[in-house]
Scaffold this motif. Sequence first.
Motif, PDB file in Angstrom:
ATOM      1  N   VAL A 118       1.062  -0.884   0.010  1.00 29.67           N
ATOM      2  CA  VAL A 118      -0.019   0.140  -0.210  1.00 29.67           C
ATOM      3  C   VAL A 118       1.014   1.097  -0.226  1.00 29.67           C
ATOM      4  O   VAL A 118       1.306   2.072   1.202  1.00 29.67           O
ATOM      5  CB  VAL A 118      -1.082   0.022   1.250  1.00 29.67           C
ATOM      6  N   PRO A 119       1.270   1.869  -1.266  1.00 24.43           N
ATOM      7  CA  PRO A 119       2.239   2.808  -1.318  1.00 24.43           C
ATOM      8  C   PRO A 119       1.999   4.012  -0.340  1.00 24.43           C
ATOM      9  O   PRO A 119       2.825   5.071   0.360  1.00 24.43           O
ATOM     10  CB  PRO A 119       2.259   2.655  -2.556  1.00 24.43           C
ATOM     11  N   GLY A 120       0.037   4.694  -0.385  1.00 24.15           N
ATOM     12  CA  GLY A 120      -0.333   5.486   0.352  1.00 24.15           C
ATOM     13  C   GLY A 120       0.343   5.261   2.057  1.00 24.15           C
ATOM     14  O   GLY A 120       0.120   6.668   2.932  1.00 24.15           O
ATOM     15  N   ASN A 121       0.504   4.083   1.884  1.00 22.54           N
ATOM     16  CA  ASN A 121       0.712   4.113   4.034  1.00 22.54           C
ATOM     17  C   ASN A 121       2.491   4.019   4.170  1.00 22.54           C
ATOM     18  O   ASN A 121       2.514   3.265   5.530  1.00 22.54           O
ATOM     19  CB  ASN A 121      -0.022   3.052   4.498  1.00 22.54           C
ATOM     20  N   ALA A 122       2.953   4.102   3.038  1.00 22.72           N
ATOM     21  CA  ALA A 122       4.726   3.995   3.250  1.00 22.72           C
ATOM     22  C   ALA A 122       5.183   5.328   3.626  1.00 22.72           C
ATOM     23  O   ALA A 122       4.757   6.381   3.850  1.00 22.72           O
ATOM     24  CB  ALA A 122       4.894   3.370   2.474  1.00 22.72           C
TER      25      ALA A 122
END
Length: 269
Positions: A118-122
């Motif tokens: 989940v890129p937006g949670n990195a």
Amino acid sequence: MNPTARHAADAAAPATLLGAGDPPPVQVLRAGGGSPWLLIADHAGQAVPASLSGLGLPQRELDRHIGWDIGIAGVTAHLSERLDACAILQAYSRLVIDCNRPLDAPGSIVARSDGTDVPGNAALDDDMRRARVDGIFRPYHARIAAELDRRARDARPVLLVAMHSFTPEMGGQRRPWHAGVLYQRDARLAHALRDLLREEGDLVVGDNEPYAVSDATDYAIPVHAERRGLAHVELEIRQDLIADARGQQAWSDRLARLFERLLPRFAGA
């Protein structure tokens, strides 16, 4: 800028998480319902705030079980109508923030779920996390608490049901259960519902399967039900059984019938 950094920057940019075009975090059905049953659905929705740019995921990933509890919003809505019961549903994807996880739990905001990054949670900082807590998590649970407080003032009985659904396969393993009842310290209502479901004759019913409630992994039942001493159950339904309108209606009809049988025994609990 790499994709991870770009999505983290997108998350940080707005002053507030939710914009004018985003849905409110809480949907309430039959707010004045007269039934003792109170239905909550922590993973009912799959919305993502526009400010988070879809978390960097294609829609097909948000449509999977990692994004929401498939089918449970429809079952909960039908059941609310059948029972004249208040239902409180959470609108945002569990990938934005999981409203059934303690805020300090690893599963609160995940960077990877069932094989999907989940890129937006990195690389979220404290401010980014706080925006999701304040914008989604707290309003949802505040609405549940307000409903429970109101019923306590009015001396109204409460039977709390946390509505969930589960994927038919996880980690390459097929799950045989059609439904499961979950609990931790108080199995009164869970076991009563388990027994009625098994009496139906066409169901495999899990007892604390495929999951079990715990203080480390769950928020709604420990906080809203156990602390108040309310009769409760966390109900899981397998997603392939409720993925369409017909299945949702069939399960809400079944549950409404069984819940009515339980009511005389538990309405004063």
